[in-house]
Design a protein around this motif. Structure first.
Motif, PDB file in Angstrom:
ATOM      1  N   ILE A  52      14.738   9.233  -4.201  1.00 47.81           N
ATOM      2  CA  ILE A  52      13.577  10.108  -3.999  1.00 47.81           C
ATOM      3  C   ILE A  52      12.508   9.367  -3.205  1.00 47.81           C
ATOM      4  O   ILE A  52      11.982   9.882  -2.225  1.00 47.81           O
ATOM      5  CB  ILE A  52      13.019  10.604  -5.341  1.00 47.81           C
ATOM      6  CG1 ILE A  52      14.042  11.513  -6.032  1.00 47.81           C
ATOM      7  CG2 ILE A  52      11.699  11.351  -5.141  1.00 47.81           C
ATOM      8  CD1 ILE A  52      13.595  11.997  -7.404  1.00 47.81           C
ATOM      9  N   ILE A  53      12.188   8.158  -3.655  1.00 48.47           N
ATOM     10  CA  ILE A  53      11.264   7.305  -2.901  1.00 48.47           C
ATOM     11  C   ILE A  53      11.858   5.918  -2.761  1.00 48.47           C
ATOM     12  O   ILE A  53      12.697   5.499  -3.557  1.00 48.47           O
ATOM     13  CB  ILE A  53       9.857   7.213  -3.546  1.00 48.47           C
ATOM     14  CG1 ILE A  53       9.932   6.494  -4.892  1.00 48.47           C
ATOM     15  CG2 ILE A  53       9.196   8.556  -3.643  1.00 48.47           C
ATOM     16  CD1 ILE A  53       8.569   6.183  -5.486  1.00 48.47           C
ATOM     17  N   GLN A  54      11.430   5.219  -1.722  1.00 47.43           N
ATOM     18  CA  GLN A  54      11.772   3.810  -1.545  1.00 47.43           C
ATOM     19  C   GLN A  54      10.505   3.042  -1.189  1.00 47.43           C
ATOM     20  O   GLN A  54       9.593   3.590  -0.556  1.00 47.43           O
ATOM     21  CB  GLN A  54      12.809   3.620  -0.439  1.00 47.43           C
ATOM     22  CG  GLN A  54      14.192   4.162  -0.770  1.00 47.43           C
ATOM     23  CD  GLN A  54      15.249   3.616   0.164  1.00 47.43           C
ATOM     24  OE1 GLN A  54      15.315   2.412   0.409  1.00 47.43           O
ATOM     25  NE2 GLN A  54      16.093   4.514   0.677  1.00 47.43           N
ATOM     26  N   ILE A  55      10.470   1.766  -1.594  1.00 45.55           N
ATOM     27  CA  ILE A  55       9.320   0.903  -1.315  1.00 45.55           C
ATOM     28  C   ILE A  55       9.830  -0.374  -0.667  1.00 45.55           C
ATOM     29  O   ILE A  55      10.702  -1.048  -1.219  1.00 45.55           O
ATOM     30  CB  ILE A  55       8.542   0.570  -2.601  1.00 45.55           C
ATOM     31  CG1 ILE A  55       8.003   1.867  -3.226  1.00 45.55           C
ATOM     32  CG2 ILE A  55       7.405  -0.405  -2.312  1.00 45.55           C
ATOM     33  CD1 ILE A  55       7.322   1.662  -4.551  1.00 45.55           C
TER      34      ILE A  55
ATOM     35  N   LYS B 255       9.804   7.638 -16.258  1.00 49.02           N
ATOM     36  CA  LYS B 255       8.433   7.853 -15.799  1.00 49.02           C
ATOM     37  C   LYS B 255       7.621   6.565 -15.755  1.00 49.02           C
ATOM     38  O   LYS B 255       6.779   6.377 -14.877  1.00 49.02           O
ATOM     39  CB  LYS B 255       7.746   8.886 -16.694  1.00 49.02           C
ATOM     40  CG  LYS B 255       8.328  10.293 -16.564  1.00 49.02           C
ATOM     41  CD  LYS B 255       7.583  11.277 -17.447  1.00 49.02           C
ATOM     42  CE  LYS B 255       8.158  12.682 -17.301  1.00 49.02           C
ATOM     43  NZ  LYS B 255       7.454  13.668 -18.152  1.00 49.02           N
ATOM     44  N   ALA B 256       7.869   5.669 -16.717  1.00 49.03           N
ATOM     45  CA  ALA B 256       7.108   4.419 -16.755  1.00 49.03           C
ATOM     46  C   ALA B 256       7.370   3.591 -15.499  1.00 49.03           C
ATOM     47  O   ALA B 256       6.439   3.011 -14.917  1.00 49.03           O
ATOM     48  CB  ALA B 256       7.473   3.625 -18.008  1.00 49.03           C
ATOM     49  N   ASP B 257       8.644   3.540 -15.062  1.00 46.89           N
ATOM     50  CA  ASP B 257       8.975   2.771 -13.865  1.00 46.89           C
ATOM     51  C   ASP B 257       8.380   3.411 -12.616  1.00 46.89           C
ATOM     52  O   ASP B 257       7.945   2.717 -11.693  1.00 46.89           O
ATOM     53  CB  ASP B 257      10.494   2.666 -13.716  1.00 46.89           C
ATOM     54  CG  ASP B 257      11.116   1.736 -14.748  1.00 46.89           C
ATOM     55  OD1 ASP B 257      10.361   0.951 -15.349  1.00 46.89           O
ATOM     56  OD2 ASP B 257      12.338   1.813 -14.960  1.00 46.89           O
ATOM     57  N   ILE B 258       8.355   4.732 -12.568  1.00 45.34           N
ATOM     58  CA  ILE B 258       7.753   5.428 -11.426  1.00 45.34           C
ATOM     59  C   ILE B 258       6.261   5.167 -11.375  1.00 45.34           C
ATOM     60  O   ILE B 258       5.679   4.920 -10.318  1.00 45.34           O
ATOM     61  CB  ILE B 258       8.034   6.941 -11.500  1.00 45.34           C
ATOM     62  CG1 ILE B 258       9.528   7.205 -11.328  1.00 45.34           C
ATOM     63  CG2 ILE B 258       7.244   7.684 -10.438  1.00 45.34           C
ATOM     64  CD1 ILE B 258      10.092   6.716 -10.023  1.00 45.34           C
ATOM     65  N   ARG B 259       5.623   5.225 -12.550  1.00 46.42           N
ATOM     66  CA  ARG B 259       4.185   4.961 -12.594  1.00 46.42           C
ATOM     67  C   ARG B 259       3.885   3.546 -12.111  1.00 46.42           C
ATOM     68  O   ARG B 259       2.940   3.309 -11.367  1.00 46.42           O
ATOM     69  CB  ARG B 259       3.661   5.165 -14.016  1.00 46.42           C
ATOM     70  CG  ARG B 259       2.148   5.022 -14.139  1.00 46.42           C
ATOM     71  CD  ARG B 259       1.683   5.449 -15.514  1.00 46.42           C
ATOM     72  NE  ARG B 259       1.884   6.880 -15.714  1.00 46.42           N
ATOM     73  CZ  ARG B 259       1.028   7.799 -15.300  1.00 46.42           C
ATOM     74  NH1 ARG B 259      -0.080   7.442 -14.654  1.00 46.42           N
ATOM     75  NH2 ARG B 259       1.265   9.075 -15.509  1.00 46.42           N
ATOM     76  N   THR B 260       4.700   2.602 -12.525  1.00 43.44           N
ATOM     77  CA  THR B 260       4.530   1.220 -12.073  1.00 43.44           C
ATOM     78  C   THR B 260       4.724   1.108 -10.567  1.00 43.44           C
ATOM     79  O   THR B 260       3.965   0.439  -9.872  1.00 43.44           O
ATOM     80  CB  THR B 260       5.530   0.296 -12.797  1.00 43.44           C
ATOM     81  OG1 THR B 260       5.286   0.353 -14.199  1.00 43.44           O
ATOM     82  CG2 THR B 260       5.385  -1.139 -12.318  1.00 43.44           C
ATOM     83  N   ALA B 261       5.764   1.794 -10.060  1.00 43.76           N
ATOM     84  CA  ALA B 261       6.043   1.741  -8.622  1.00 43.76           C
ATOM     85  C   ALA B 261       4.891   2.296  -7.800  1.00 43.76           C
ATOM     86  O   ALA B 261       4.528   1.746  -6.761  1.00 43.76           O
ATOM     87  CB  ALA B 261       7.325   2.515  -8.322  1.00 43.76           C
ATOM     88  N   CYS B 262       4.304   3.398  -8.262  1.00 39.68           N
ATOM     89  CA  CYS B 262       3.210   4.029  -7.520  1.00 39.68           C
ATOM     90  C   CYS B 262       1.890   3.291  -7.704  1.00 39.68           C
ATOM     91  O   CYS B 262       0.948   3.505  -6.940  1.00 39.68           O
ATOM     92  CB  CYS B 262       3.044   5.482  -7.962  1.00 39.68           C
ATOM     93  SG  CYS B 262       4.398   6.549  -7.418  1.00 39.68           S
ATOM     94  N   SER B 263       1.817   2.458  -8.727  1.00 42.98           N
ATOM     95  CA  SER B 263       0.565   1.747  -9.007  1.00 42.98           C
ATOM     96  C   SER B 263       0.542   0.372  -8.377  1.00 42.98           C
ATOM     97  O   SER B 263      -0.503  -0.114  -7.962  1.00 42.98           O
ATOM     98  CB  SER B 263       0.366   1.620 -10.525  1.00 42.98           C
ATOM     99  OG  SER B 263       0.318   2.882 -11.138  1.00 42.98           O
TER     100      SER B 263
END
Length: 856
Positions: A516-519, A556-564
């Motif tokens: 869905i997203i990559q960083i 969700k926790a990992d996504i929140r970390t990724a976006c933060s």
């Protein structure tokens, strides 16, 4: 140029006599011309009279772009009429338009974020290796801060506004500046004048009325006790047969929804409906702005369309020189309301109506003032003063507007300011208290950044950006996206991204995707920090890898970390199957027609170009630095050098001599036996690689640079393999030059440590207090140094020789020195204002001359 208005003459007189100014005037009065006239006119005089460089800082990118277009033409006319051949480089430096990452233009329009990050030695436009390059430009320039009231600041007193004030206190008496605003409260202006020792220039209503562009203007304000909806806009539009109407929403989502509703209403058939917000790609935004400027501008003869409605967000509060008959706007802080109203009946002899609406309510029945929100509060914050918070500003604005008659009231500029004073005075008083209470912690924070170049500090000192830069691509890899910064990004609030991710996790389209997203992550090809800071012969471009992929099954926790926490890359790549983009509505976090890959951006040269180095002797290198200084930097720094000499009680010309000595000594460490052995060995190796025997050098050749192409993988690998490795030289150069530097600085300790530190840090901003041993090549090193001193005109400098003789000192040629002695007493103390200012200026001059000598 045309005759100045009286207030412009007052500004000119104050600035030229060394006073700094805070100017308050309504939009369209000529504030920009008042600020720039002393600078442009100063080019007719000696360079020492007024800075030859101007940095014009604005809160938003759109303003920088607009002003640059307008003033490029002004500068061209002024240059031609006065025969000023050198003046003409009007450039823009923003995150999306990087024309001048090193701040080398004559007149530079930039954002406050770019300016402050440069002053703090964490420049957004440059890498860590060049972190101390731009700060000196700010010290040596004339500074203009426009729309100062829009600089970000939070309820704790953190942000660009507070940091700008701290910076100006440091530069007071050295760097001339002007602050300009249309909507600061009286409380704020009075206190700022005291804090900054500045002079207020506030236009009276009579002065405003006498300006042709302000004559005959009439603007009526009316509060509407309802939320802004398409129905209200359409009813007014149809009933009064409006021709040009603007509606402003506080969020992009509401603006997009409003346009969609307007476009489907049969009563608006034949009406052009335009949308403008922050989520458009640059090419589309440029097209839209040109259309809006044409259709909503002052010259009605330019119009090509019939009736038109513009729906926008805060992006139209500043920058666009447009007008309308009716402005519909959601409630916002009073200063923002007045800014928005400046797009209604903007020009002479126009009348307009400003309608202010409520915002929607949240599920709990509270006003949804986003993005104007209060500070986050926990249980321990229960006693937070009720004057704090952006939402409180909106509430007080609402109270002030409800006092208007139901039928509305015509307000002139000073009556508009009364509303601002009512709504903002309590907030401004509390903010000023916080700024005063936090002054010591602010100093500590700034000193820490100057010492360590910690980029994370930008969150508190510049702007706490709760948004992420998003690009769209269907297959991000090392091959398809070697540099993600070359793509146009869209700024999206973090919470909006998190909400979108949660939503798409539950749909079938996302479940079928690999990601869905990559960083991206960045890997530096250079092995050690010291190599990165002092080895241009060993540098290689940074590489990017794509390993962090997030899918529909990611928790969700990992996504929140990724976006933060994306400090390593600063951006997120989104799968195009899960978002939409079109030129009419912009970027949408919604599934529908899959978006195309983000377009490439025209960003110019955002980071230093490594390029190829060319062999040159020590004397040739020093001569090259002096040539760059004579050609441009001497005039560019003339005014600030004189101010600093007077501030420190130094004889005229001291800093010029000090700079020339700095050039001659900055690479003394390279005259070491080991450094020259490495250089000769490398030249033998590179001559083999290139099959060119002319690259070999003789035994007495004292090299300052070698031939090396950082973009050639074979040369980079061969360079890394050379043993023994290339020695350090920057701190060693300062240590070798200590006696000469002490002599030329005399009793001025800030100048001595600033010169030492500038040499130590001429490849990096890291304050290094240790040095290796240094043993100059017998005879050849001294000859090379004498040639270098001759090239900068100091070989027979009577004052310098006398100062050395008086203390029985010379350059330590015989045996050099060991590594036992440190440099802790020879570097600046970042708590000492005089030392940090001199260092940052000298470091810039040295680094620009050093780089320029190779470029030319």
């Amino acid at each position: 140029m045309a005759t100045l208005y009286p207030f412009q003459e007052r500004v000119d007189a104050l600035v030229r006599t060394g006073r700094s100014v805070i100017l308050q005037a309504p939009t369209g009065c000529g504030k920009t011309r008042a600020a720039l006239f002393p600078f442009l006119d100063g080019w007719r005089n000696d360079a020492i009279a007024f800075p030859r460089q101007c940095l014009y800082a604005v809160p938003m990118r759109v303003l920088a772009n607009q002003f640059s277009v307008e003033y490029k033409q002004t500068v061209d006319r002024y240059t031609t009429s006065h025969g000023l051949r050198e003046l003409g480089r009007v450039l823009v430096q923003t995150g999306t338009k990087s024309e001048d990452p090193r701040f080398e233009g004559d007149l530079i329009f930039t954002t406050i974020d770019q300016l402050l990050s440069s002053f703090l030695t964490i420049p957004y436009s440059l890498s860590n290796r060049q972190a101390n390059l731009n700060a000196g430009a700010i010290i040596g320039s004339y500074l203009v801060f426009d729309e100062f009231h829009l600089f970000p600041v939070d309820e704790n007193g953190d942000g660009a506004l507070a940091t700008t004030l701290h910076m100006l206190k440091l530069l007071k008496g050295i760097t001339p500046f002007i602050l300009m605003t249309a909507t600061f409260s009286k409380t704020m202006i009075e206190r700022l004048c005291v804090e900054l020792d500045a002079e207020a220039v506030i236009l009276t209503q009579n002065e405003i009325d006498a300006i042709p562009s302000q004559q005959g203007k009439q603007r009526c304000y009316r509060y509407m006790a309802q939320a802004l909806a398409a129905e209200a806009i359409i009813d007014d539009f149809v009933e009064h047969q409006r021709q040009r109407v603007i509606a402003i929403c506080n969020t992009v989502d509401r603006a997009q929804a409003l346009v969609t509703t307007l476009q489907t209403d049969a009563r608006l058939i034949g009406t052009h409906i335009e949308l403008l917000h922050s989520r458009f790609y640059a090419s589309d935004r440029t097209t839209k702005e040109a259309l809006i400027q044409r259709e909503f501008g002052e010259d009605t003869k330019q119009r090509q369309l019939g009736p038109a409605i513009l729906v926008a967000t805060q992006v139209v509060e500043v920058g666009l020189n447009i007008t309308c008959e009716v402005l519909h706007t959601e409630i916002a802080p009073a200063s923002a309301i007045i800014q928005r109203a400046g797009r209604c009946a903007r020009f002479a002899n126009q009348s307009g109506l400003v309608l202010i609406y409520d915002v929607p309510q949240n599920e709990d029945g509270q006003w949804n003032f986003a993005p104007y929100l209060d500070p986050k509060r926990g249980k321990q914050d229960a006693a937070i003063d009720e004057t704090e918070g952006q939402s409180k500003l909106c509430e007080r604005t609402l109270v002030a507007l409800r006092e208007l008659p139901l039928e509305g009231q015509v307000l002139n500029y000073h009556a508009e300011l009364e509303i601002v004073n009512k709504a903002h005075a309590p907030f401004d008083e509390k903010l000023l208290e916080r700024l005063h209470d936090n002054r010591h912690s602010m100093s500590t924070a700034v000193e820490s950044v100057l010492r360590k170049q910690d980029r994370s500090a930008a969150r508190d000192l510049i702007r706490d950006i709760d948004s992420r830069t998003v690009i769209v691509h269907n297959d991000p890899t090392e091959l398809t996206i070697p540099n993600p910064y070359r793509y146009e990004g869209i700024s999206i609030r973090r919470n909006a991204l998190l909400s979108w991710y949660t939503k798409v996790q539950g749909i079938s389209e996302a479940a079928e995707l690999d990601w869905i997203i990559q960083i991206p992550d960045f890997i530096d090809a250079v092995g050690t920090k010291d190599d990165l800071s002092e080895a241009p012969e060993q540098r290689r471009a940074t590489q990017i890898v794509w390993k962090r992929k997030y899918t529909s099954s990611t928790n969700k926790a990992d996504i929140r970390t990724a976006c933060s926490d994306i400090a390593a890359s600063g951006l997120i790549v989104i799968n195009p199957a899960l978002v939409q983009y079109d030129s009419a509505l912009g970027f949408q976090l919604d599934v529908g027609v899959p978006a195309s890959n983000s377009p490439l951006a025209d960003k110019g040269k955002s980071r230093e170009d490594i390029g190829a180095l060319h062999r040159e002797t020590y004397a040739e290198h020093i001569s090259g630095l002096y040539r760059v200084y004579r050609d441009s930097l001497r005039d560019r720094t003339a005014a600030v050098r004189q101010r600093l000499e007077r501030h420190h009680g130094l004889p005229d010309g001291t800093l010029d001599r000090a700079i020339r000595l700095m050039f001659a000594t900055h690479d003394l460490g390279k005259l070491d036996k080991r450094w020259q052995a490495w250089a000769h060995k490398w030249q033998d190796r590179v001559s083999e690689l290139r099959h060119d025997n002319t690259l070999r050098i003789s035994a007495d050749y004292m090299a300052a640079h070698t031939n090396y192409d950082s973009n050639d993988k074979t040369e980079w690998q061969a360079n890394q393999a050379i043993r023994p490795k290339r020695p350090h030289h920057a701190a060693e150069s300062a240590r070798a030059a200590r006696n000469l530097i002490t002599a030329i600085a005399g009793s001025c300790e800030p100048l001595r440590v600033a010169l030492m530190t500038a040499i130590i840090c001429h490849h990096s901003a890291a304050l290094r207090i240790d040095q290796d041993e240094w043993h100059p090549v017998p005879n050849a090193a001294k000859t090379a140094f004498n040639d270098a001193m001759r090239s900068v005109g100091l070989i027979d400098d009577v004052e310098l020789l006398a100062a050395l003789k008086s203390v029985g000192r010379t350059v330590e040629w015989r045996d050099g020195f060991s590594a036992a002695e440190g440099l802790s007493e020879d570097i600046i103390d970042v708590q000492q204002r005089d030392e940090i200012i001199l260092y940052l200026l000298l470091a810039r001059v040295l680094r620009l001359a050093d780089q320029g000598s190779q470029e030319k």
